[in-house]
Design an enzyme around this catalytic site. Structure first.
Site, PDB file in Angstrom:
ATOM      1  N   LYS A  63       5.958   5.010   4.430  1.00 24.34           N
ATOM      2  CA  LYS A  63       3.847   5.073   4.762  1.00 24.34           C
ATOM      3  C   LYS A  63       3.266   6.085   4.061  1.00 24.34           C
ATOM      4  O   LYS A  63       2.545   5.311   3.193  1.00 24.34           O
ATOM      5  CB  LYS A  63       4.095   4.901   5.940  1.00 24.34           C
ATOM      6  CG  LYS A  63       5.080   3.886   7.107  1.00 24.34           C
ATOM      7  CD  LYS A  63       3.782   2.791   7.468  1.00 24.34           C
ATOM      8  CE  LYS A  63       3.717   1.515   6.306  1.00 24.34           C
ATOM      9  NZ  LYS A  63       5.421   0.750   5.919  1.00 24.34           N
ATOM     10  N   TRP A 116      -1.355 -12.379  -8.581  1.00 24.57           N
ATOM     11  CA  TRP A 116      -1.112 -10.429  -8.890  1.00 24.57           C
ATOM     12  C   TRP A 116       0.126 -10.787 -10.233  1.00 24.57           C
ATOM     13  O   TRP A 116       1.053 -12.529  -9.540  1.00 24.57           O
ATOM     14  CB  TRP A 116      -0.206 -10.458  -7.449  1.00 24.57           C
ATOM     15  CG  TRP A 116       0.407  -9.366  -7.693  1.00 24.57           C
ATOM     16  CD1 TRP A 116      -0.098  -7.807  -7.725  1.00 24.57           C
ATOM     17  CD2 TRP A 116       2.035  -8.966  -7.243  1.00 24.57           C
ATOM     18  NE1 TRP A 116       0.419  -6.471  -7.276  1.00 24.57           N
ATOM     19  CE2 TRP A 116       1.827  -7.345  -7.109  1.00 24.57           C
ATOM     20  CE3 TRP A 116       3.122  -9.714  -7.031  1.00 24.57           C
ATOM     21  CZ2 TRP A 116       2.943  -7.036  -6.490  1.00 24.57           C
ATOM     22  CZ3 TRP A 116       4.309  -8.735  -7.617  1.00 24.57           C
ATOM     23  CH2 TRP A 116       4.367  -7.561  -6.973  1.00 24.57           C
ATOM     24  N   GLU A 175       3.222   5.074   0.043  1.00 22.17           N
ATOM     25  CA  GLU A 175       2.652   3.556  -0.215  1.00 22.17           C
ATOM     26  C   GLU A 175       1.424   3.461  -0.134  1.00 22.17           C
ATOM     27  O   GLU A 175       0.603   2.925  -0.849  1.00 22.17           O
ATOM     28  CB  GLU A 175       3.204   2.229   0.156  1.00 22.17           C
ATOM     29  CG  GLU A 175       3.156   2.012   2.413  1.00 22.17           C
ATOM     30  CD  GLU A 175       4.208   0.877   2.241  1.00 22.17           C
ATOM     31  OE1 GLU A 175       3.920  -0.298   1.404  1.00 22.17           O
ATOM     32  OE2 GLU A 175       4.565   1.277   3.036  1.00 22.17           O
ATOM     33  N   CYS A 217       0.025 -13.335  -4.689  1.00 21.67           N
ATOM     34  CA  CYS A 217      -1.194 -14.798  -5.218  1.00 21.67           C
ATOM     35  C   CYS A 217      -1.620 -15.255  -4.025  1.00 21.67           C
ATOM     36  O   CYS A 217      -1.109 -16.201  -3.225  1.00 21.67           O
ATOM     37  CB  CYS A 217      -0.247 -15.819  -6.524  1.00 21.67           C
ATOM     38  SG  CYS A 217       0.541 -15.188  -8.285  1.00 21.67           S
ATOM     39  N   GLU A 244      11.406   5.144   7.330  1.00 20.27           N
ATOM     40  CA  GLU A 244       9.752   4.497   7.129  1.00 20.27           C
ATOM     41  C   GLU A 244       8.741   5.586   6.703  1.00 20.27           C
ATOM     42  O   GLU A 244       7.623   4.828   6.438  1.00 20.27           O
ATOM     43  CB  GLU A 244      10.125   3.961   8.524  1.00 20.27           C
ATOM     44  CG  GLU A 244       8.666   3.016   8.944  1.00 20.27           C
ATOM     45  CD  GLU A 244       8.475   1.889   7.833  1.00 20.27           C
ATOM     46  OE1 GLU A 244       9.233   1.700   7.101  1.00 20.27           O
ATOM     47  OE2 GLU A 244       7.180   1.976   8.293  1.00 20.27           O
ATOM     48  N   HIS A 281      23.773  19.649   1.821  1.00 18.56           N
ATOM     49  CA  HIS A 281      24.689  18.946   0.290  1.00 18.56           C
ATOM     50  C   HIS A 281      22.940  19.279  -0.581  1.00 18.56           C
ATOM     51  O   HIS A 281      23.940  17.943  -1.712  1.00 18.56           O
ATOM     52  CB  HIS A 281      24.815  17.557   0.678  1.00 18.56           C
ATOM     53  CG  HIS A 281      25.789  18.370   1.744  1.00 18.56           C
ATOM     54  ND1 HIS A 281      26.990  18.809   2.080  1.00 18.56           N
ATOM     55  CD2 HIS A 281      25.881  17.595   3.383  1.00 18.56           C
ATOM     56  CE1 HIS A 281      27.384  18.563   3.050  1.00 18.56           C
ATOM     57  NE2 HIS A 281      26.994  17.731   4.219  1.00 18.56           N
ATOM     58  N   LYS A 284       1.034  -7.930  -0.418  1.00 27.18           N
ATOM     59  CA  LYS A 284       1.602  -7.703   1.584  1.00 27.18           C
ATOM     60  C   LYS A 284       2.581  -8.869   0.665  1.00 27.18           C
ATOM     61  O   LYS A 284       3.837  -8.687   2.143  1.00 27.18           O
ATOM     62  CB  LYS A 284       0.389  -8.859   1.498  1.00 27.18           C
ATOM     63  CG  LYS A 284       0.775  -8.959   3.589  1.00 27.18           C
ATOM     64  CD  LYS A 284       1.090  -7.650   3.937  1.00 27.18           C
ATOM     65  CE  LYS A 284       1.620  -7.567   5.783  1.00 27.18           C
ATOM     66  NZ  LYS A 284       2.038  -6.283   5.674  1.00 27.18           N
ATOM     67  N   ASN A 333       1.770 -20.477  -7.921  1.00 25.97           N
ATOM     68  CA  ASN A 333       1.827 -19.144  -7.470  1.00 25.97           C
ATOM     69  C   ASN A 333       3.517 -19.520  -6.994  1.00 25.97           C
ATOM     70  O   ASN A 333       4.295 -20.841  -7.467  1.00 25.97           O
ATOM     71  CB  ASN A 333       2.281 -19.275  -6.256  1.00 25.97           C
ATOM     72  CG  ASN A 333       0.837 -18.750  -5.215  1.00 25.97           C
ATOM     73  OD1 ASN A 333      -0.222 -18.669  -6.729  1.00 25.97           O
ATOM     74  ND2 ASN A 333       0.443 -18.865  -3.782  1.00 25.97           N
ATOM     75  N   GLY A 334       4.251 -18.533  -8.757  1.00 24.94           N
ATOM     76  CA  GLY A 334       5.838 -18.671  -8.126  1.00 24.94           C
ATOM     77  C   GLY A 334       6.069 -18.728  -9.606  1.00 24.94           C
ATOM     78  O   GLY A 334       5.282 -17.626 -10.443  1.00 24.94           O
ATOM     79  N   ARG A 340      -3.654 -10.457   0.324  1.00 29.10           N
ATOM     80  CA  ARG A 340      -2.777 -10.649  -0.225  1.00 29.10           C
ATOM     81  C   ARG A 340      -2.377  -9.570  -1.793  1.00 29.10           C
ATOM     82  O   ARG A 340      -1.142  -9.632  -1.929  1.00 29.10           O
ATOM     83  CB  ARG A 340      -2.303 -11.727  -0.943  1.00 29.10           C
ATOM     84  CG  ARG A 340      -2.137 -12.950   0.809  1.00 29.10           C
ATOM     85  CD  ARG A 340      -2.150 -13.620  -0.092  1.00 29.10           C
ATOM     86  NE  ARG A 340      -1.078 -14.715  -0.657  1.00 29.10           N
ATOM     87  CZ  ARG A 340      -0.263 -15.524  -0.291  1.00 29.10           C
ATOM     88  NH1 ARG A 340      -0.325 -16.021   1.344  1.00 29.10           N
ATOM     89  NH2 ARG A 340       0.964 -15.703  -0.714  1.00 29.10           N
TER      90      ARG A 340
HETATM   91  C1  AGP Z   1       6.029  -1.867   3.780  1.00 21.02           C
HETATM   92  O1  AGP Z   1       5.603  -0.776   3.808  1.00 21.02           O
HETATM   93  C2  AGP Z   1       5.965  -2.458   2.162  1.00 21.02           C
HETATM   94  N1  AGP Z   1       4.791  -3.490   2.867  1.00 21.02           N
HETATM   95  C3  AGP Z   1       6.746  -3.820   2.501  1.00 21.02           C
HETATM   96  O2  AGP Z   1       8.638  -2.744   1.735  1.00 21.02           O
HETATM   97  C4  AGP Z   1       7.828  -4.679   2.709  1.00 21.02           C
HETATM   98  O3  AGP Z   1       8.247  -3.909   4.291  1.00 21.02           O
HETATM   99  C5  AGP Z   1       8.519  -5.288   2.376  1.00 21.02           C
HETATM  100  O4  AGP Z   1       7.651  -5.737   1.164  1.00 21.02           O
HETATM  101  C6  AGP Z   1       9.451  -7.067   3.121  1.00 21.02           C
HETATM  102  O5  AGP Z   1       8.243  -7.277   3.341  1.00 21.02           O
HETATM  103  P1  AGP Z   1       9.285  -8.854   4.401  1.00 21.02           P
HETATM  104  O6  AGP Z   1       8.920  -8.091   6.134  1.00 21.02           O
HETATM  105  O7  AGP Z   1       7.778  -9.394   4.397  1.00 21.02           O
HETATM  106  O8  AGP Z   1      10.022  -8.739   4.070  1.00 21.02           O
END
Ligand code: AGP
Length: 613
Positions: A490, A74, A493, A2, A486, A509, A608, A100-101, A27
């Site tokens: 990528k 959001w 997502e 949000c 990682e 395994h 984000k 927000n929250g 965001r």
């Molecule tokens: C990573 O590409 C994602 N957007 C997500 O996993 C992100 O790394 C995770 O939410 C942690 O966010 P932060 O580093 O702001 O704590």
């Protein structure tokens, strides 16, 4: 996540609020809304969907005034819809609140308020606060808006960043925070509130971060910051340190691509002023007065989420290799509900780009309750995690706008390498000569990253081999295993292709049953100490007709006979290969997602910064 923007002043209100929301689009959100106080009333418009839908809806409306708030939502409680969008109001429709929250006790408050005759029109937790504030405004005590908000918040459990306006308080905005970031913008004769500085950075660079249980009252005459207990504060006015164009795309098609290409610069910035190879010195200003924490730690626990968790896995290897101290890496979402064992010499290190991830913050707060020291490796200056740790090291990577984290990852690994080297120097676990060699290689990395980025067209051409792929496997060993994780994240997502990262040797395994000629396999095969074992894994995959994309060290011609495609990276030390081999994986995910027509910077279902559980 949000987004909130509020404004008090004489400038064109609708324009400031809408542009502020657009600055927060990155965001991630599913609905948007605006409220303006004017002529003794509050006008409110909110829509499911994008800000442009809201813009069209209010285009012909007269929303002039001196105070207003706006929000991108959001959804957490209540599906995305017009009615569930913020702002929310009470029965009398005279106030508006954005939030927000999460209000943890909203059900019991809702029951209480229903019993007192209030009528609810949404499924949201936020609406409860609107009715609470309204009650304190309408009762016989003739409370001001500030007092009504404060009294309402004393009944609320949970997290909030809120902004409130009311028809009976012209030109006034009240904001408050607990657990969800809020920043004040101090203009020459006007004032802003935002969930982050991007919302108003084009108007002022003077900011005040609100802390938990603090409240701000903005009017056309000025601002006041107080505690929830009505104690007046005199917070320091800070300066925004980054330039506005850093949150623009800079000629790239997407923020993600821009941020991938920034990495030779951002890795350099992570080292700037901190590395002196000639004197074998690592200088981390944020840890200068807390070096005892680095020296005394007999056990280290990393806690983080997502990409930051992958960076933490590399940080673990760096510290164990350089410092010979045992390190554990915990998913924050698991750690926060476990019963971790803290001893006085346990050091917690939280890693977070946003510094606002709810799970990571909760894990940090758990450690604090146990009295444990905690460090933060964070990108967003002044973020909650940065302010709740004993000390820390900022990434200096600038705002990361793309939801898929890229430059933050390489900056996190760089900073963790610096912390490991500093610990090693302080504890004498690395010889001066060895450390000098490592630092000398470290400062060559930005140039090596640039070299990889300059050949990004080669990687773009490889993306076509993922057309039609429904699954993919990413394999790595040693320092490359977290990179495999990682790379898989990528691809998942932003292209929505299922991808799994796995230790290469673990294939036999079970997962090797998945290998056939429909399964693209990406394998990290840099020229490190374990390369020969990785070659064996490649052979196992070839024997089962897997299609192999290998990331290898330049000059290694033999691997071209084994893999279907090879992407080369420059030679470096084993411990620094993650900073190089991750770049092709970021680019591969990006180009595959572009070919699939995916929303690169705002992938579906993602935000984000995940500031809710
Ligand atoms: C990573 O590409 C994602 N957007 C997500 O996993 C992100 O790394 C995770 O939410 C942690 O966010 P932060 O580093 O702001 O704590």
């Amino acid at each position: 996540m949000c987004g909130i923007i509020g404004y008090v002043g004489q400038r064109p209100l609708k324009e400031i609020l809408l542009n502020g929301l657009k600055r927060l689009e990155y965001r991630g959100y599913d609905s948007a809304g605006i409220a303006v106080q004017h002529d003794g009333s509050v006008s409110m418009v909110k829509v499911k969907g994008k800000i442009r839908h809201l813009e069209r809806r209010i285009a012909s409306m007269d929303l002039s005034g001196t105070v207003g708030i706006a929000h991108t939502r959001w959804a957490t409680h209540g599906e995305p819809s017009d009615v569930n969008a913020h702002p929310h109001t009470g029965c009398g429709r005279r106030l508006a609140i954005v939030h927000n929250g999460i209000i943890e006790n909203y059900q019991s408050l809702r029951t209480l308020l229903l019993g007192r005759g209030h009528k609810f029109i949404t499924e949201t937790d936020t609406e409860v606060m609107a009715h609470l504030v309204e009650e304190h405004l309408d009762d016989e005590h003739n409370h001001s808006l500030e007092e009504a908000v404060r009294l309402a918040l004393l009944e609320v459990d949970g997290t909030y960043g809120i902004a409130v306006i009311d028809a009976r308080h012209p030109g006034m905005l009240v904001a408050a925070r607990r657990g969800s970031p809020l920043v004040l913008g101090i203009g020459k004769e006007d004032y802003f509130i935002g969930s982050d500085t991007a919302a108003f950075a084009e108007h002022t660079r003077d900011i005040i971060h609100l802390n938990d249980d603090e409240l701000a009252v903005l009017t056309t005459d000025g601002y006041v910051v107080k505690t929830l207990q009505d104690e007046r504060l005199n917070p320091e006015v800070e300066k925004i340190t980054w330039e506005l164009d850093q949150i623009e795309k800079g000629g790239f098609d997407h923020f993600m691509l821009k941020e991938i290409h920034e990495q030779s610069q951002t890795v350099q910035d992570a080292m700037r002023g901190r590395v002196r190879p000639e004197s074998v010195e690592v200088k981390l200003g944020g840890l200068q007065d807390h070096q005892e924490l680095l020296v005394q730690a007999k056990r280290i626990i990393f806690t983080s989420c997502g990409t930051s968790w992958h960076a933490s896995l590399i940080g673990r290897r760096l510290i164990e290799d350089f410092v010979r101290v045992p390190v554990e890496v915990e998913y924050a979402s698991e750690f926060r509900y476990a019963q971790p064992i803290f001893t006085p010499d346990t050091l917690l290190i939280t890693v977070s780009q946003s510094g606002e991830t709810a799970d990571t913050l909760a894990a940090l707060q758990l450690a604090r309750e146990e009295g444990g020291p905690a460090l933060g490796v964070v990108n967003v200056v002044g973020s909650t995690i940065a302010r709740e740790t004993d000390a820390g090291v900022y990434l200096h990577a600038g705002p990361e706008i793309g939801v898929a984290s890229t430059k933050a990852f390489t900056s996190q690994v760089t900073v963790l390498g610096l912390i490991a080297l500093l610990m090693a120097r302080l504890r004498g676990t690395l010889s001066k000569k060895k450390c000098k060699g490592i630092l000398a290689e470290m400062i060559r990395l930005p140039g090596k990253i640039r070299q990889i980025l300059d050949s990004s067209d080669d990687i773009e051409r490889l993306a076509e081999h993922f057309d039609g792929a429904g699954n993919a496997l990413y394999l790595g060993r040693g320092y490359s295993f977290p990179v495999a994780l990682e790379g898989a994240l990528k691809l998942k997502e932003i292209s929505y292709i299922h991808a799994e990262g796995y230790p290469a040797a673990e294939m036999k395994h079970g997962p090797i049953a998945l290998i056939d000629d429909d399964m693209p396999v990406v394998i990290l095969a840099p020229g490190d100490h374990i390369y020969d074992k990785v070659v064996s894994n490649i052979e196992e995959i070839r024997a089962r007709k897997g299609r192999i994309l290998a990331v290898a060290t330049e000059g290694n011609d033999s691997i071209a006979e084994l893999a279907d495609w090879v992407v080369y990276v420059p030679k470096t030390l084993d411990c620094f290969y993650p900073l190089l081999t991750v770049i092709p994986l970021q680019l591969l995910a990006y180009y595959v997602a572009v070919r699939r027509g995916c929303d690169i910077d705002q992938p579906r279902n993602l935000a984000k910064s995940v500031t809710v559980e």
